[in-house]
Design an enzyme around this catalytic site. Structure first.
Site, PDB file in Angstrom:
ATOM      1  N   ASN A   1       9.441  12.671   0.214  1.00 21.18           N
ATOM      2  CA  ASN A   1       9.347  13.252  -1.130  1.00 21.18           C
ATOM      3  C   ASN A   1       7.915  13.347  -1.669  1.00 21.18           C
ATOM      4  OD1 ASN A   1       9.004  10.584  -1.783  1.00 21.18           O
ATOM      5  ND2 ASN A   1      10.849  10.405  -3.053  1.00 21.18           N
TER       6      ASN A   1
ATOM      7  N   TYR B   1       6.389  -2.013  -2.592  1.00 17.76           N
ATOM      8  CA  TYR B   1       7.824  -1.737  -2.650  1.00 17.76           C
ATOM      9  C   TYR B   1       8.651  -3.026  -2.601  1.00 17.76           C
ATOM     10  CZ  TYR B   1       7.321   3.376  -2.142  1.00 17.76           C
ATOM     11  OH  TYR B   1       7.047   4.716  -2.335  1.00 17.76           O
TER      12      TYR B   1
ATOM     13  N   GLU C   1       0.758  -1.962  -9.973  1.00 19.26           N
ATOM     14  CA  GLU C   1       0.383  -1.145  -8.813  1.00 19.26           C
ATOM     15  C   GLU C   1      -1.114  -0.834  -8.796  1.00 19.26           C
ATOM     16  OE1 GLU C   1       3.018   2.228  -8.976  1.00 19.26           O
ATOM     17  OE2 GLU C   1       4.786   0.988  -8.582  1.00 19.26           O
TER      18      GLU C   1
END
Ligand code: DAT
Ligand code: MG
Length: 151
Positions: free
Chosen positions: A114, A51, A128
């Site tokens: 979420n 992130y 990623e």
């Protein structure tokens, strides 16, 4: 490109709520191919890289706390346009705006819980996947299902 890949992760709330199977099922049902899968307790270091674009956001400390609160299940899925398709399947970042029929629209109501992560672009997916998986953890297996081999 039938070899396109994306990173999907069931976040700690999804694992706690026993949603792993249902989330995997949606990707299998859609016809995508699973090429990597593992469960892990994420480190702060990995998450801060994952992130990195969000590190100045006010919600970032709470995001790290949430994402390290329990194990996550992380996967790599392969198939034609899988990055775009999985973003659609996962739904809007804010579950209140996510359509019914999407993972977030069906299973969540708050942006800080979420349920699932999906890479947002081809470049993001590549970055990623490299971050979360070693090369040897990703399997190239032959698939004899025609739908997966059509361009
Ligand atoms: P996405 O997960 O849809 O790619 P993102 O990359 O913008 O969304 O943000 C990553 C995660 O950070 C998101 O899934 C939940 C959290 N987040 C984003 N915006 C937030 C906000 N306004 N408040 C709390 N958490 C937020
Ligand atoms: Mg994102």
């Amino acid at each position: 490109d039938v070899r396109e890949r994306t990173l999907i992760a069931v976040k700690p709330d999804g694992v706690q709520r026993r949603l792993v199977g249902q989330i995997i099922q949606r990707f299998e049902q859609r016809g995508f191919k699973l090429v990597g899968l593992k469960m892990l307790q994420v480190s702060d270091d990995l998450l801060s890289q994952h992130y990195c674009e969000l590190r100045t956001k006010p919600f970032y400390p709470r995001l790290l706390e949430y994402m390290t609160s329990g194990p996550v299940v992380v996967m790599v899925w392969e198939g034609h346009k899988v990055v775009q398709a999985s973003r659609t399947m996962v739904g809007h970042t804010n579950p209140l705006e996510a359509q019914a029929g999407t993972v977030r629209g069906d299973f969540s109501f708050h942006v800080s819980r979420n349920v699932v992560h999906a890479s947002d672009s081809l470049e993001g997916a590549q970055r990623e996947i490299q971050l979360w998986f070693q090369k040897k953890e990703l399997l190239n297996w032959d698939c004899f299902d025609q739908i997966l081999t059509c361009e």
